[in-house]
Design an enzyme around this catalytic site. Structure first.
Site, short mmCIF file in Angstrom:
data_model
loop_
_atom_site.label_atom_id
_atom_site.label_comp_id
_atom_site.label_asym_id
_atom_site.label_seq_id
_atom_site.Cartn_x
_atom_site.Cartn_y
_atom_site.Cartn_z
N GLU A 73 0.79 -1.22 0.00
CA GLU A 73 0.00 0.00 0.00
C GLU A 73 0.83 1.28 0.00
O GLU A 73 0.42 2.28 -0.57
CB GLU A 73 -0.91 0.03 1.25
CG GLU A 73 -2.05 -0.97 1.23
CD GLU A 73 -3.24 -0.49 0.41
OE1 GLU A 73 -3.18 0.63 -0.13
OE2 GLU A 73 -4.21 -1.26 0.28
N SER A 336 -28.15 -32.91 48.32
CA SER A 336 -27.27 -33.13 49.47
C SER A 336 -25.94 -32.38 49.37
O SER A 336 -25.07 -32.59 50.20
CB SER A 336 -26.95 -34.62 49.59
OG SER A 336 -28.11 -35.34 49.90
#
Ligand SMILES: [Zn+2]
Length: 782
Positions: A73, A336
């Site tokens: 770029e 339990s």
């Protein structure tokens, strides 16, 4: 000359002001929630609120990608001030020649400025704003930051924004692991993301990538071998799916930390393993129409969550199986699974010794009559055994002793937030699943318990700061509860709790024991809620706590859905994959050696015949001495009890005897053949009954009893019961002086009593009498 200098200076000043006034490129788009494992890999992510895969900006950008991007770029990126005059002049020439804008001459910085303006149509005025913004960006930000902004916001086709989202989506890997071919592909993609992306225009895409690779080779950045290998690499795949290793955890963070990047403590390999184990067992559970399971693994040392499987991840196309529900955060009936905290609470406070006898006889409490899972009674059982076997009646007795109020306070101190109703709401059934808790808080409380033991082992000290919920991120370590001078449970109490939970608590009637075989040392507890709706199993080793739940998220119970059958197999399969870490050693502090009665497990009294020296928590010194050993008076043959009314004092043999109250004795002697019942009185001796021969089991003293009416309006029957010490005794029943009948063997009699006060009197064949007052109440009085 001076004028031109002035003019130049003014122009420069104006230009500078224009740069300062130009918009600073910023990004406020909604972000994806990104959840990372402890090693930085991606556990999962969610699209941002606008439907885009847009990850929060990373800390840095991978070098390969940066190099490829700059070469493609903006070769002069590292040197230009935001705009590249050479490129602009070249672009201007091209555009004039073409009569329209075909080339932008944009630097990467200008592209960042353009992205921040949502990529408007290209105009000359827009271009000028971008140039000014780019200059400003360069003035105030580093090149590194500008690259990060680019990498985080560049479009990568479809709804994929930013390099990281693109890498995970198109390659299934982190951008840090990309090859040169991938780096080149990702560098060329944002150039025309709507025309070229993985799966679209592949030929053009490949040409662009290969051209960039060629440039990289020509410029000496990659060698020719790398170049030729890179050319052979296929293009990234069309958008695949994001990794989804912990979907329920990602949902949780999407809810609590939307748009953030969360670095968790999760071990991705363990997470994957446990998901596989859960799914494996789920297939079997599905045969019994059980559709949901969850597991969490917490490291004891710091409470870090190593695995978080909120539910099974098998297909659920219709959603009928509720597999989106995060069970770890759901509150469910505890069955339990809270019993260890009650046991530890009683031992911690010194009110109960670890193995003292607790009565296990049919008992009606405040309108409910608990039963043990096997519907049998042991008469009396050491507290530790009662915990190991998870017996319900002894547990309710322990809660009665501890009180519901104190137990609720204890639960809150060990980290539970879901028990927020008054004690009267729960009553004694609290210990049998009358309340609800989440796997999250259970794992937190269980791992805190282990942490206390470990701290005590390693540093001989522990504080209430060791009690905290599991932690999902390293940051959340801060903000733990302030130190409380008095930790909720003592290390010795936890030690004895584990002693009980280490025992093979194989229920007589259940399979599942085989899972214990080759597993490492582990203290484990299961729980099953009323109606077989929730199956819990939690295992503790000195390094980890593993908590498992199975059931149906919609609450439907299934026969056979118990902790031992549905969740323990998963627990032990997980345990088998974990390193063996040995076991805790007995705490050295807060313990003392005392003489205990071997039969009652209580501090030895003066008549206890069989005693042994044992370590108990120092606080246990205040517990009661054994009340069961007393002196009985026998004749010389020791076959008869006597007293001064029938023999000379010199002929009386005084002998210590272990005597349980009649109701306890009745059941205890059935399982303990060594138990010796008292010999009968010598004929002719006045029975002074220093030891009671019989005792009411039901009704309890001064009971208020509600008797429902049957279909025809009559009161239904009640079933009083007594225990008699002597086998074969005959007893006669009277209600309010009216004879009811006679019983032998099992002393139960059914009767109907009208509303009001009554006295039930029972007399045995030796003339001994016990009576009990009770009241039958109407439904309005209840
Ligand atoms: Zn004793």
């Amino acid at each position: 000359m001076r004028l031109s200098i002035k003019l130049l200076a003014s122009a420069a000043a104006l230009f500078f002001i224009a740069v300062l006034l130009a918009p600073m490129p910023t990004f406020h788009e909604p972000l994806s929630t990104v959840v990372e494992a402890a090693d930085g890999s991606l556990l999962g992510a969610r699209v941002a609120a606008d439907g885009q895969w847009r990850f929060p900006a990373p800390d840095s950008v991978p070098d390969k990608y940066t190099t490829a991007l700059i070469n493609y770029e903006d070769r002069w990126f590292r040197w230009h001030p935001g705009i590249n005059p050479v490129a602009i002049v070249r672009a201007l020439k091209d555009n004039i020649h073409a009569g329209e804008i075909v080339s932008g001459g944009s630097t990467l910085t200008m592209q960042v400025a353009r992205m921040s303006r949502h990529n408007p149509a290209r105009t000359y005025s827009g271009k000028i704003i971008e140039m000014l913004s780019a200059l400003k960006l360069e003035l105030f930000r580093s090149k590194k930051t500008i690259l990060k902004l680019y990498a985080a916001n560049a479009p990568f086709g479809g709804n994929t924004v930013g390099l990281e989202a693109a890498a995970w989506r198109y390659t299934g890997r982190s951008p840090w692991q990309m090859t040169w071919a991938e780096a080149a592909a990702f560098a060329v993609l944002p150039n025309a993301p709507s025309l070229v992306y993985p799966g679209k225009n592949s030929l053009r895409f490949k040409q662009k990538r290969d051209a960039l690779l060629e440039a990289l080779c020509r410029r000496g950045i990659i060698d020719s071998l790398t170049y030729s290998l890179a050319l052979e690499e296929p293009l990234p795949d069309p958008a695949g799916t994001m990794p989804s290793l912990a979907p329920h955890l990602v949902s949780w963070f999407t809810l609590t930390h939307p748009g953030e990047r969360i670095k968790t403590t999760i071990d991705p390999y363990l997470q994957k393993n446990i998901t596989d184990i859960i799914n494996f067992h789920q297939r079997e559970l599905e045969n019994n129409l059980i559709f949901n399971s969850a597991a969490i693994v917490v490291r004891v040392d710091d409470g870090a969550v190593l695995a978080y499987v909120g539910n099974c991840t098998l297909p659920d196309s219709t959603g009928d199986y509720c597999r989106d529900v995060d069970i770890i955060r759901s509150v469910r009936s505890t069955g339990s699974i809270l019993k260890p905290f009650l046991y530890a609470g009683l031992v911690s406070s010194g009110e109960m010794l670890p193995n003292e006898l607790i009565s296990d006889i049919p008992t009606r409490f405040q309108g409910f009559r608990p039963e043990n899972a096997d519907f049998s009674y042991r008469g009396a059982i050491p507290a530790g055994d009662a915990l190991a076997r998870s017996l319900n009646i002894p547990a309710v007795r322990m809660l009665q002793r501890f009180t519901e109020e104190r137990f609720l306070r204890l639960l809150s101190r060990v980290g539970f937030t879901s028990f927020n109703k008054p004690a009267s709401y729960y009553g004694l059934s609290l210990i049998l699943g009358g309340g609800e808790a989440s796997l999250w808080e259970l794992a937190g409380a269980y791992s805190s318990m282990a942490r206390v033991e470990k701290q005590c082992n390693e540093k001989a000290t522990y504080t209430s700061r060791d009690w905290h919920m599991p932690l999902l991120t390293t940051e959340s370590q801060a903000g733990l509860a302030a130190a409380d001078p008095d930790p909720p449970l003592s290390a010795p109490a936890i030690w004895f709790t584990y002693e009980a939970l280490l025992r093979v608590n194989r229920p007589e009637t259940e399979t599942g024991w085989q899972y214990f075989g080759n597993a490492p040392e582990v203290a484990w507890k299961t729980g099953t809620s009323f109606g077989f709706r929730d199956a819990w199993a939690i295992g503790t080793t000195p390094s980890e706590v593993i908590a498992v739940w199975s059931g149906n998220a919609d609450g439907e119970g299934r026969p056979g859905l118990t902790g031992i059958t549905a969740s323990a197999p998963t627990l032990f399969d997980i345990l088998r994959t974990r390193p063996h870490t040995g076991w805790f050693h007995q705490p050295g502090e807060e313990m003392t050696m005392v003489k205990l009665c071997s039969q009652s497990g209580m501090r030895a009294g003066p008549y206890c015949t069989d005693t042994r020296d044992e370590w108990i928590p120092v606080k246990g010194l205040k517990s009661n001495a054994c009340p069961y050993h007393t002196i009985v008076h026998l004749d010389r043959t020791e076959k008869y009890r006597v007293n001064m009314s029938c023999v000379n004092p010199g002929e009386i043999v005084n002998k210590p005897w272990f005597i349980l109250p009649p109701a306890m004795e009745y059941y205890y002697k059935q399982r303990n053949p060594a138990y010796q019942t008292l010999p009968p009185y010598k004929p002719g001796c006045n029975d002074d009954r220093e030891v009671s021969a019989m005792e009411f089991i039901y009704p309890p003293p001064d009971a208020k009893i509600f008797i429902p009416r049957g279909f025809t309006g009559e009161l239904t029957e009640m079933l009083p019961e007594i225990a008699h010490r002597r086998r074969g005794a005959i007893v006669y029943w009277h209600l309010d002086n009216n004879y009811l009948g006679m019983t032998q063997g099992i002393h139960q009699i059914s009767l109907r009593a009208p509303e009001g006060d009554h006295v039930l009197t029972v007399t045995d064949d030796e003339g001994f009498t016990v009576s009990r007052r009770f009241r039958i109440v109407s439904s309005s009085e209840r």
